[in-house]
Design an enzyme around this catalytic site. Structure first.
Site, PDB file in Angstrom:
ATOM      1  N   CYS A   2       5.331 -13.404   2.153  1.00  0.00           N
ATOM      2  CA  CYS A   2       5.639 -14.127   3.368  1.00  0.00           C
ATOM      3  C   CYS A   2       5.233 -13.320   4.598  1.00  0.00           C
ATOM      4  CB  CYS A   2       7.117 -14.484   3.511  1.00  0.00           C
ATOM      5  SG  CYS A   2       7.762 -15.415   2.143  1.00  0.00           S
ATOM      6  N   ARG A  27      -0.433 -12.798   2.938  1.00  0.00           N
ATOM      7  CA  ARG A  27       0.875 -12.385   2.441  1.00  0.00           C
ATOM      8  C   ARG A  27       1.582 -13.475   1.637  1.00  0.00           C
ATOM      9  NH1 ARG A  27       2.820  -7.866   4.978  1.00  0.00           N
ATOM     10  NH2 ARG A  27       4.914  -8.435   4.361  1.00  0.00           N
ATOM     11  N   TRP A  75       5.425 -17.339   0.551  1.00  0.00           N
ATOM     12  CA  TRP A  75       5.149 -17.109  -0.872  1.00  0.00           C
ATOM     13  C   TRP A  75       6.478 -17.373  -1.558  1.00  0.00           C
ATOM     14  CZ3 TRP A  75       6.801 -13.956  -4.908  1.00  0.00           C
ATOM     15  CH2 TRP A  75       5.927 -13.843  -5.997  1.00  0.00           C
ATOM     16  N   ASN A 101      11.387 -13.028   5.949  1.00  0.00           N
ATOM     17  CA  ASN A 101      10.603 -12.457   4.855  1.00  0.00           C
ATOM     18  C   ASN A 101      11.525 -11.526   4.086  1.00  0.00           C
ATOM     19  OD1 ASN A 101       8.646 -11.281   3.192  1.00  0.00           O
ATOM     20  ND2 ASN A 101       8.153  -9.737   4.737  1.00  0.00           N
ATOM     21  N   GLY A 102      11.640 -11.751   2.781  1.00  0.00           N
ATOM     22  CA  GLY A 102      12.511 -10.900   1.967  1.00  0.00           C
ATOM     23  C   GLY A 102      13.304 -11.762   1.006  1.00  0.00           C
ATOM     24  N   GLU A 481      -8.684  -1.422 -14.381  1.00  0.00           N
ATOM     25  CA  GLU A 481      -8.840  -1.991 -13.042  1.00  0.00           C
ATOM     26  C   GLU A 481      -9.916  -3.078 -13.035  1.00  0.00           C
ATOM     27  OE1 GLU A 481      -7.379  -2.270 -10.399  1.00  0.00           O
ATOM     28  OE2 GLU A 481      -8.813  -2.574  -8.779  1.00  0.00           O
ATOM     29  N   LYS A 485      -9.221  -6.936 -11.853  1.00  0.00           N
ATOM     30  CA  LYS A 485     -10.002  -7.634 -10.820  1.00  0.00           C
ATOM     31  C   LYS A 485     -10.458  -8.991 -11.351  1.00  0.00           C
ATOM     32  CE  LYS A 485      -9.451  -5.970  -7.548  1.00  0.00           C
ATOM     33  NZ  LYS A 485      -8.390  -5.176  -7.869  1.00  0.00           N
ATOM     34  N   GLU A 488      -7.405 -11.456 -11.804  1.00  0.00           N
ATOM     35  CA  GLU A 488      -6.674 -11.918 -10.620  1.00  0.00           C
ATOM     36  C   GLU A 488      -7.475 -12.872  -9.753  1.00  0.00           C
ATOM     37  OE1 GLU A 488      -4.977  -8.725  -8.244  1.00  0.00           O
ATOM     38  OE2 GLU A 488      -6.787  -7.554  -8.316  1.00  0.00           O
ATOM     39  N   HIS A 504      -7.575  -1.321 -34.237  1.00  0.00           N
ATOM     40  CA  HIS A 504      -6.182  -1.458 -34.663  1.00  0.00           C
ATOM     41  C   HIS A 504      -5.612  -2.827 -34.286  1.00  0.00           C
ATOM     42  CE1 HIS A 504      -6.188   2.643 -35.986  1.00  0.00           C
ATOM     43  NE2 HIS A 504      -6.695   3.010 -34.822  1.00  0.00           N
ATOM     44  N   LYS A 603      -0.451 -10.364  -1.437  1.00  0.00           N
ATOM     45  CA  LYS A 603      -0.938  -8.996  -1.273  1.00  0.00           C
ATOM     46  C   LYS A 603       0.185  -7.982  -1.230  1.00  0.00           C
ATOM     47  CE  LYS A 603      -4.446  -6.303   0.677  1.00  0.00           C
ATOM     48  NZ  LYS A 603      -5.008  -6.126  -0.669  1.00  0.00           N
TER      49      LYS A 603
HETATM   50  C1  G6P Z   1      -0.229  -6.754  -5.460  1.00  0.00           C
HETATM   51  C2  G6P Z   1      -1.674  -6.832  -5.012  1.00  0.00           C
HETATM   52  C3  G6P Z   1      -2.495  -5.747  -5.696  1.00  0.00           C
HETATM   53  C4  G6P Z   1      -1.881  -4.389  -5.440  1.00  0.00           C
HETATM   54  C5  G6P Z   1      -0.400  -4.345  -5.842  1.00  0.00           C
HETATM   55  C6  G6P Z   1       0.269  -3.094  -5.331  1.00  0.00           C
HETATM   56  O1  G6P Z   1      -0.115  -7.092  -6.798  1.00  0.00           O
HETATM   57  O2  G6P Z   1      -2.197  -8.101  -5.312  1.00  0.00           O
HETATM   58  O3  G6P Z   1      -3.829  -5.762  -5.191  1.00  0.00           O
HETATM   59  O4  G6P Z   1      -2.588  -3.417  -6.162  1.00  0.00           O
HETATM   60  O5  G6P Z   1       0.293  -5.445  -5.252  1.00  0.00           O
HETATM   61  O6  G6P Z   1       0.288  -3.151  -3.927  1.00  0.00           O
HETATM   62  P1  G6P Z   1       0.373  -1.879  -2.989  1.00  0.00           P
HETATM   63  O7  G6P Z   1       0.368  -2.453  -1.604  1.00  0.00           O
HETATM   64  O8  G6P Z   1       1.645  -1.177  -3.324  1.00  0.00           O
HETATM   65  O9  G6P Z   1      -0.832  -1.037  -3.272  1.00  0.00           O
END
Ligand code: G6P
Length: 608
Positions: A2, A27, A75, A101-102, A481, A485, A488, A504, A603
């Site tokens: 949010c 956000r 969100w 927000n929260g 990673e 990517k 997501e 395994h 994010k």
């Molecule tokens: C969310 C984002 C990711 C990020 C993760 C941790 O899942 O979509 O891209 O890596 O949060 O966020 P931070 O701000 O703590 O790196």
């Protein structure tokens, strides 16, 4: 999760709120709304979906006049995305409107209490209790009502309030959620982060947990819980406007991929002086570093994977055990941590709830904490004993790219710095690696420049339901990673596996034309990974290998090969990840996904 924004001044508030919400949309983006005070009444517009829908509904704000207002992009946590659950929420008497927000953890009991007192609830949100509490506690003094309301809330909140009785003012409160006040001339603002403010002002006040503010066009007054004034410093925002814009790229993600050479350089260059690494922000003395018997790295998502990749570098150079642990696990794990543990916390946003909780847990057990963070003044940066900033600039795309590589940059600096201090590497080796580190921005650029064919590979592989990413050691960490990517942003099932572990179980899933991205960078274990490639090929997989330039061994076993420049294996994550980011980007694009705002994600994950 949010985004919230507020404006009071002489201009029409709605267009400013809508612009701010567009910047904060990363956000959360399932619904949005604004509330304005005009002629002693509050009017609210709310819609399901994106800010663009809200602009349409409000005629770009023109249909909602008023010079004071608040806005929200959501969100969803409590209650599905819908017009009714969207913020702002209004009190039954129409006097207050709020954005939040929260998460209010005790909202159920407050809901029951307020319902028993006759308050009527419109939405399924936790937030709505706040606005009814405000109405209940309001006896003509808004400040007191805000303070009394906040005292009843458990959980996290950044709260923005308007009141019809005081049409030029905004009231805000903060507890464990980001909130920044923007200081203008004849106008003032608040927002969840600086991206919503930079077009209007570069002067900011960072509110602390437990603080409140009363904001009018002329001044900002900050108070503590006892309503005592608090003197706040005005900080200068250094991020520029262009940095928060797309700058000609179709998506923020592509722009941010392209920015990596510059971001990496901006992060390392100021910390390398006359052949030495200078970490002025810390007090890591030789004596202290020698007393450390364990380094624990904790984070979430990509930040965690950056830690997984750098673990090999730190252990190799410093000969200290490094344990990587997901923050959401560590916080409940009763971890074996004491004053001889150095905790490294990674977070782009500096606001991730699980990371904050894990950090607090470890701090309470005596660990010294270093935070590697991108957002200046964020909660994690403030909580840590020392904050080392990644100078990546604002990252807007939900899927991180430059956030990840700049975290690697700081971890590489830290490894070399520590190794030199404790004498675990020779001066000669230090100098060689420092030269290699300084060359990395150029190597990242070269990786971007020479990988124009990634788009062609994406055309070949995009139409798949499932993919595998394999590698060993650092290559495995990068595979984690790379797969994240892919899933997501393209919604393709992408599983990363330690190459040697395939047999395994996972190899049972390999079938005709199943794409397997094989990372084969580390020469020392090249033969081993090559054997795994042969095994999956024998079961019909299409292998897309990633290796360093000049390694021709791989051509005979892989279907396709991505080449990246040769750098020291200790630093290879910074170049290997680039084509994987680009592959995910183009695959998502071909699948017509919403790249910058993937479904169900946000994010900044400020809830547990
Ligand atoms: C969310 C984002 C990711 C990020 C993760 C941790 O899942 O979509 O891209 O890596 O949060 O966020 P931070 O701000 O703590 O790196």
């Amino acid at each position: 999760m949010c985004g919230i924004v507020g404006y009071t001044g002489v201009q029409g508030a709605s267009p400013i709120l809508l612009e701010g919400l567009k910047k904060l949309e990363y956000r959360g983006y399932d619904s949005a709304g604004i509330a304005l005070v005009n002629d002693g009444t509050i009017s609210i517009a709310k819609v399901t979906g994106r800010i663009a829908n809200l602009c349409e509904k409000t005629n770009d704000g023109k249909d909602y006049p008023g010079t004071t207002g608040i806005g929200h992009t959501r969100w969803a946590t409590h209650g599905a995305p819908s017009d009714t659950n969207a913020h702002p929420h209004m009190s039954n008497d129409g006097r207050f409107a709020i954005v939040h927000n929260g998460i209010i953890e005790n909202y159920m009991s407050l809901h029951d209490e307020l319902t028993a007192k006759g308050y009527h609830f419109e939405s399924e949100t936790d937030t709505e209790v706040i606005v009814h509490l405000l109405e209940m506690y309001y006896k003509g003094d808004i400040r007191k009502a805000v303070i009394k309301t906040s005292a009843r809330l458990q959980g996290s909140y950044a709260l923005g309030v308007i009141c019809a009785d005081d049409p030029d003012k905004l009231y805000v409160a903060r507890e464990a959620s980001p909130l920044i006040l923007g200081v203008g001339v004849g106008e003032n603002f608040f927002a969840s982060d600086v991206t919503a403010l930079v077009s209007y002002t570069r002067n900011a006040i960072y509110l602390e947990d437990g603080e409140f503010a009363e904001i009018s066009p002329e001044e900002i007054k900050v108070f503590d819980v006892a309503l005592q004034p608090v003197n706040k410093k005005i900080s200068r925002i250094v991020w520029d406007i262009q940095a928060a814009e797309k700058g000609g790229y179709e998506h923020f993600m592509l722009k941010e991929i392209m920015e990596q050479p510059r971001a990496f350089k901006a992060t390392i260059a100021p910390r390398i002086k006359e052949g030495e690494i200078v970490l002025d922000e810390t007090d890591l003395s030789k004596e202290y570093l020698e007393s450390v018997n364990k380094i624990v790295i904790t984070a979430c998502g990509s930040a965690y994977y950056a830690g997984c990749a750098a673990k090999y570098t730190i252990e190799k150079l410093c000969r200290v055990p490094v344990i990587t642990e997901l923050a959401s696990e560590l916080r409940y794990a009763d971890p074996l941590i004491d004053e001889h543990t150095l905790l490294i916390v990674l977070s782009q946003s500096g606001e991730t709830a699980d990371t904050i909780a894990a950090m607090k847990e470890c701090k309470s057990r005596g660990a010294k904490t270093i935070a590697i963070v991108n957002v200046v003044g964020s909660t994690i940066a403030k909580l840590a004993d020392h904050a080392l900033y990644t100078w990546a600039g604002p990252e807007i795309a939900v899927a991180t790219t430059k956030g990840y590589t700049t975290q690697l940059a700081v971890l590489y600096l830290f490894s070399l710095y520590t190794a030199k201090k404790i004498g675990s590497i020779s001066d000669e080796e230090f100098n060689r690696l420092l030269t290699a580190l300084k060359a990395l921005p150029k190597k990242i650029q070269e990786t971007i420049d020479t990988n124009s064919k990634i788009h062609q590979l994406a055309i070949k592989y995009y139409d798949n339901k499932s993919m595998f990413f394999i590698g060993r050691n650092t290559d495995y960490a990068i595979a984690l990673e790379g797969a994240l990517k892919m899933k997501e942003i393209s919604y393709i099932h992408a599983e990363s596996y330690a190459a040697g572990e395939l047999k395994h179980g996972t190899i049972a899933l390999i079938e005709e034309h199943r794409p397997v991205v094989a990372l084969c960078y580390n020469e020392k274990i090249m033969e081993k990974t090559l054997s795994n490639i042969v095994e999956v090929k024998a079961r019909g997989a299409d292998v897309l290998a990633l290796t360093y330039k000049g390694n021709h061994q791989i051509v005979s076993v892989a279907n396709d090969v991505i080449y990246v420049p040769k750098v020291d294996t200790l630093f290879s994550a910074a170049v290997e990840i680039i084509p994987l980011q680009m592959l995910a980007y183009y695959v998502a694009k071909l699948n017509e996904c919403d790249i910058d705002k993937p479904k169900n994600l946000a994010k900044s994950v400020t809830v547990e």
